[in-house]
Design an enzyme around this catalytic site. Structure first.
Site, PDB file in Angstrom:
ATOM      1  N   CYS A 177       9.024 -34.471 -36.410  1.00  0.00           N
ATOM      2  CA  CYS A 177       9.696 -33.337 -36.271  1.00  0.00           C
ATOM      3  C   CYS A 177       8.906 -32.125 -35.845  1.00  0.00           C
ATOM      4  O   CYS A 177       8.251 -31.933 -34.935  1.00  0.00           O
ATOM      5  CB  CYS A 177      10.401 -32.960 -37.753  1.00  0.00           C
ATOM      6  SG  CYS A 177      11.915 -32.011 -37.639  1.00  0.00           S
ATOM      7  N   HIS A 197      12.952 -38.537 -38.918  1.00  0.00           N
ATOM      8  CA  HIS A 197      12.131 -38.565 -40.021  1.00  0.00           C
ATOM      9  C   HIS A 197      11.785 -39.991 -40.637  1.00  0.00           C
ATOM     10  O   HIS A 197      12.653 -40.587 -41.369  1.00  0.00           O
ATOM     11  CB  HIS A 197      12.613 -37.700 -41.248  1.00  0.00           C
ATOM     12  CG  HIS A 197      12.460 -36.216 -40.726  1.00  0.00           C
ATOM     13  ND1 HIS A 197      11.448 -35.506 -41.192  1.00  0.00           N
ATOM     14  CD2 HIS A 197      13.429 -35.588 -40.202  1.00  0.00           C
ATOM     15  CE1 HIS A 197      11.593 -34.150 -40.712  1.00  0.00           C
ATOM     16  NE2 HIS A 197      12.762 -33.999 -40.207  1.00  0.00           N
ATOM     17  N   GLU A 230       9.760 -41.074 -42.881  1.00  0.00           N
ATOM     18  CA  GLU A 230       9.345 -40.994 -44.268  1.00  0.00           C
ATOM     19  C   GLU A 230      10.639 -40.952 -45.371  1.00  0.00           C
ATOM     20  O   GLU A 230      10.640 -40.935 -46.389  1.00  0.00           O
ATOM     21  CB  GLU A 230       8.662 -39.658 -44.515  1.00  0.00           C
ATOM     22  CG  GLU A 230       9.445 -38.382 -44.731  1.00  0.00           C
ATOM     23  CD  GLU A 230       9.656 -37.814 -43.383  1.00  0.00           C
ATOM     24  OE1 GLU A 230       9.443 -38.224 -42.154  1.00  0.00           O
ATOM     25  OE2 GLU A 230       9.789 -36.529 -43.308  1.00  0.00           O
TER      26      GLU A 230
END
Lengths: 217, 786
Positions: free
Chosen positions: A86, A194, A196
């Site tokens: 990002c 993302h 994560e």
């Protein structure tokens, strides 16, 4: 060996990346304050999402001058793995480690949702266990994630097999549906989704694990 | 040191500017035993505004229950705190930013989020979630679309940047909010320090430290401005709206949590409304001490600011600390690391006085208690009977609607007047009502997943659910606890019956938490009301407070604090006043012991059985009704009737029964029946899952529209998997208590169709794709028409 997670003032996914890599995947990690230049002992570095330095001028435009990033260029030249997520992807393009730029979403709004992605290339170690055409579901959360580059750059990306991920349904107007790209040597990956946020069975899919697991080894 | 108490100013003009009365002025003079200077008068002006001292509402708020076994901090501090066990505490609070958002929606909403977050981390808690409750006028008016877009992007900008997920909220639309939108933001924070940092200053001679952003001329007089009605000239008050910087706030959060962990900060106060004035006088007054403040040491954004400007500025992202002597530099270094200002600006005095110095002269010298304690109370007469217009509304009853035809009804008034609509069409139109419709257009602009703890995403359940985990380390813990949170207000009901409406709002908030599997713990409330200076206005406020108090008492959810926003009304160019629907927003938090025992609203498997869990009442009419319903408003163009009564003791039994069902993992889904009634609730569970329903009711002697669309009645729809039938039957035969009943309604089907029959005659049969389209496209379609 451990993973360094860069913290700029305004980074806000730094703690999430640490949760995913250390809490969910069991890797050794440490935070790298933006003024530090010491990347010794690190196998990989993650530039997390957020709004580095407030992103007031242009996303990632100020972050590129951070001391930690001077050291990062040498780290990349020596083959170290770097993942920009990002805002981290935006920083990598500002820094010139990846080509192109990320601009305001075509819908003009910030967009937070799960998107389906198609694995385009298995050239690099980031997605080596996937086959082209495989699908991943990952969350996106950005206002400026529209990947743009010149026609020449796009051809070059295609020729070098450097497009890593494409959106199945383009959420932001990115050229050629691009969601993530790698550098020529394959040790740098930048992507808007993302990974994560997709490592913990309690909060979503586990489709982000493979990308983060590729940070080590 | 010289005192510069110049009294050379026009008192009447100054009182008008500060929103103070002649009685206030007399009282100030009595307290000081002299006349205040102009700066001091300004300080009284903000401290004695409704926004800061609740001068109209304080007496009513004292009836709220505020204590309980889990309540660690109740009203009066920056935020309430509840004990979650395992050494974890939760700080939470709601606050409004209505007036600023009306004239500058983006910054107004953004700074509303910033302000409530500061209340949370000022206590040493890491903010872990934001919710918001919003009200706008109809989206048929371009101005309201502009306000909606501005407010949503302001919340999105601030919350996303500062890295706190916006996990839930509620939005509704009514013409009474045209020009006076409501923006209430609620924040939750996790406290892991042994001590909770409070705001009372202590330690005579201890240094006072200013941290955060610089002080400028923005937000001047914001608290006074927030305490008056909006007029055509309100746009001229734009300088009273602050400008937020979430980037600085993010640094402020990290630096605060760092220094609080070390323990050198003995008191902390956020600079919100009334800035330096409020923070110094509150800290001094609560600590029973004084504070000396040297304005020459305050980091200023611009040169030449007067004491008045320094003291009344509402520049954002600023805080005041009292720290242990000798620890100033170490505390300030933590803030400078994040690029923030930090400066010693004064000290704690033994004498209970707020003393302000500039250029070696005393520019204000006030007893802290004179400013902050025993603030004036505006007494209002409470009328004994409801206002006439309300009593007229209560006379309405369902017999005044046209007779039911087999397949539909002729609409009475409003946009469909004299048209015949069948039940399918009515359901589609209800789902298209922006108040009922999907809020995806709004919540997809908020980062709802950051921090990696969001267990249930927006739109998927009756309340937001986040995982609780220590924020101090990165290891997976054995604890599997979660927090559920919700904001709720049935404003149409409150406008027609403030007592019933506010009881229903508390009951629904609690029911929503229970529907996800949480035990409701405590409440923070935001009272958004019109002027209390009219008979009706004060009656609404008093009745709503009574309702909240009753409901919170019976449901064992004490109120730990909140916010009051009065004078929410607009005056048009002809001088006519349009008050908003009284809107007491209830923010409620609940605890989930085990995240494996939670429930969402969508169907899970085809062939699951669908049941209605509801109390059986002697006579339904008061409890379950078309009066004041969405159906009556959207389809028949009428906002009238008396809203449903809630029996709180029965409500409590029902909720405890439901919670046990979820904890025993017997349910596939649970969903509260709210706006639009049974048919809408069934549709919502189908829309999210993509599965249809086949429902067969056995109702006799009832209007069909009432069966499908009536509201109230403390009703919940659940689905149960066939694998659980034996356990389900056993549980019910052991645990079901009067007057709770369980009615089998039908089953979940693979076919994407909503089919509802009564006594085997099909009433409503519509494809899920049409239903979904109506529900999902309602807001985007209206916003794009701009």
């Amino acid at each position: 060996m451990s993973i360094g997670i860069v913290v700029f003032p305004g980074s806000n996914c730094d703690r999430d990346v640490r949760w995913a890599t250390e809490g969910c995947l069991g890797f050794s990690t440490k935070f790298l304050w933006h003024e530090s230049r010491d990347l010794s002992g690190l196998e990989a570095v993650v530039l997390p999402g957020g709004f580095s330095y407030g992103d007031y001028l242009r996303c990632g435009a100020i972050a590129r001058f951070a001391p930690v990033l001077e050291a990062l260029i040498e780290f990349v030249d020596n083959g170290g793995k770097v993942l920009g997520i990002c805002n981290g992807f935006q920083v990598l393009t500002e820094l010139g480690l990846l080509p192109g730029a990320l601009t305001r979403n075509s819908g003009l709004h910030f967009v937070c949702k799960d998107v389906e992605l198609e694995v385009v290339s298995q050239r690099t170690s980031w997605l080596q266990n996937k086959n082209p055409g495989d699908l991943l579901t990952l969350p996106i959360a950005h206002g400026e994630g529209r990947y743009q580059c010149s026609k020449d750059t796009l051809h070059k990306l295609e020729d070098e097999d450097a497009i890593a991920l494409r959106y199945l349904i383009n959420p932001n107007g990115s050229i050629s549906d691009i969601a993530g790209i790698t550098n020529k040597s394959g040790n740098v990956l930048g992507l808007m989704p993302h990974p994560e946020r997709a490592c913990d069975p309690l909060t979503g899919t586990l489709d982000g694990r493979e990308i983060l697991e590729a940070l080590i080894g | 040191m010289q005192s510069s108490i110049s009294l050379d100013y026009d008192i009447q003009k100054a009182l008008r500017k500060e929103g103070l009365s002649n009685e206030d002025f007399k009282e100030i003079c009595r307290r000081l035993d002299r006349k205040p200077n102009r700066t001091e008068l300004g300080m009284f002006g903000v401290m004695w505004s409704e926004h800061c001292c609740y001068r109209n509402s304080k007496q009513l708020l004292t009836s709220f229950p505020t204590t309980g076994p889990r309540i660690l901090v109740g009203p009066g501090e920056n935020a309430g705190v509840v004990d979650l066990g395992d050494g974890l505490n939760l700080a939470f609070k709601i606050e409004s930013h209505n007036h600023p958002s009306a004239i500058e929606p983006f910054q107004g909403a953004a700074t509303g989020v910033g302000g409530i977050l500061r209340d949370i981390f000022t206590m040493g808690a890491r903010p872990i979630a934001i919710l918001n409750s919003l009200r706008f006028g109809p989206l048929e008016d371009e101005k309201n679309i502009g306000l909606l877009e501005g407010v949503v992007s302001g919340i999105s900008h601030y919350g996303n940047c500062v890295g706190v997920p916006t996990v839930g909220g509620e939005v509704s639309f009514d013409s009474s909010y045209s020009g006076n939108p409501l923006v209430n933001a609620m924040a939750l924070g996790l406290l892991e320090t042994k001590d909770i940092v409070c705001s009372g200053a202590k330690g005579i001679g201890y240094p006072v430290i200013y941290v955060g952003s610089t002080t400028g001329r923005d937000g001047m007089g914001g608290a006074s401005f927030a305490s008056s009605e909006l007029t055509n000239s309100s746009l001229d008050d734009r300088p009273a709206v602050q400008v937020g910087d979430p980037f600085l706030e993010k640094g402020l959060i990290e630096a605060c949590l760092d220094v609080f962990k070390i323990g050198n900060v003995v008191a902390a106060q956020d600079m919100g409304a009334a800035g330096l004035t409020c923070s110094t006088s509150e800290m001094a007054s609560k600590g029973g001490v004084g504070i000396e403040l040297n304005l020459d040491l305050v980091p200023a954004r611009e040169k030449g600011m007067t004491p008045y400007e320094f003291l009344l500025s509402e520049s954002q992202e600023r805080m005041l600390f009292v720290v242990k002597p000798g620890k100033e530099e170490s505390v300030m270094d933590s803030f400078r690391k994040w690029g923030l200002q930090a400066s010693v600006v004064g000290k704690v005095l033994r004498e209970n006085i707020v003393r302000v110095i500039q250029n070696n002269e005393i520019v204000a010298d006030l007893p802290a208690s004179a400013l902050a304690d025993d603030t004036p109370i505006d007494k209002h007469k409470l009328i004994s009977d409801p206002p006439q217009d309300i009593e007229d509304h209560w006379k309405w009853n369902e017999n005044l609607l046209p007779n039911i035809q087999k397949s539909g009804i002729q609409c009475l008034s409003g946009q469909y007047k004299d048209q015949f609509l069948n039940w399918n069409q009515i359901l589609i139109k209800l789902l298209d009502d922006p108040t009922i419709a999907s809020k995806r257009w709004i919540y997809s602009q908020y980062d709802h997943q950051i921090q990696s703890n969001t267990v249930i995403l927006p739109g998927k359940a009756d309340a937001a659910v986040i995982r609780l985990r220590s924020q101090n380390n990165y290891s997976y813990s054995k604890s599997n606890k979660g927090i559920a949170a919700v904001v709720d207000c049935q404003n149409r009901w409150v406008s027609l019956d403030p007592l019933r409406g506010s009881i229903a709002s508390v009951a629904e908030a609690s029911r929503n938490l229970v529907c996800v599997g949480a035990q409701p713990l405590a409440v923070t409330d935001n009272l958004n009301f019109p002027s209390p200076e009219t008979d009706k206005g004060y009656w609404q406020l008093a009745s709503a407070c009574q309702g909240i108090s009753e409901a919170c008492n019976v449901l064992s959810t004490p109120v730990t604090g909140g916010n009051v926003s009065l004078y929410n009304e607009t005056r048009d160019s002809e001088g006519k006043i349009q008050p908003i629907h009284p809107t007491p927003v209830i923010g409620m938090v609940g605890l989930i012991d085990n995240l494996e025992q939670i429930c969402s609203l969508s169907w899970k498997n085809e062939r699951d059985s669908i049941y209605l869990i509801a109390p059986k009442f002697q006579s339904d009419d008061q409890y379950l009704t078309l009066s004041a319903s969405s159906y009556l408003e959207v389809i028949h163009g009428l906002q009238t009737g008396r809203p449903p009564l809630i029996d709180l003791n029965i409500e409590k039994k029902l909720q405890s029964f439901l919670l046990n069902l979820i904890k025993n993992k017997l349910l596939s889904s649970a969903h509260d029946i709210s706006d639009g009634g049974l048919a809408v609730a069934l549709s919502e569970s189908s829309i999210d899952s993509g599965l249809g329903v086949d429902i067969n009711l056995f109702v006799e002697n009832q209007r069909i529209d009432k069966v499908l669309f009536a509201e109230g009645g403390s009703r919940i729809i659940v689905s149960v998997s066939s694998e659980k039938f034996i356990e389900w039957d056993n549980f019910i035969s052991e645990s079901l208590i009067e007057p709770i009943t369980i009615t089998h309604l039908g089953s979940v089907i693979k076919e994407p169709q909503i089919r509802i029959s009564n006594n085997n005659q099909v009433l409503l049969d519509e494809s899920l794709s049409l239903i979904k389209d109506s529900y999902e496209s309602s807001i985007p379609r209206r916003v794009k028409s701009l």
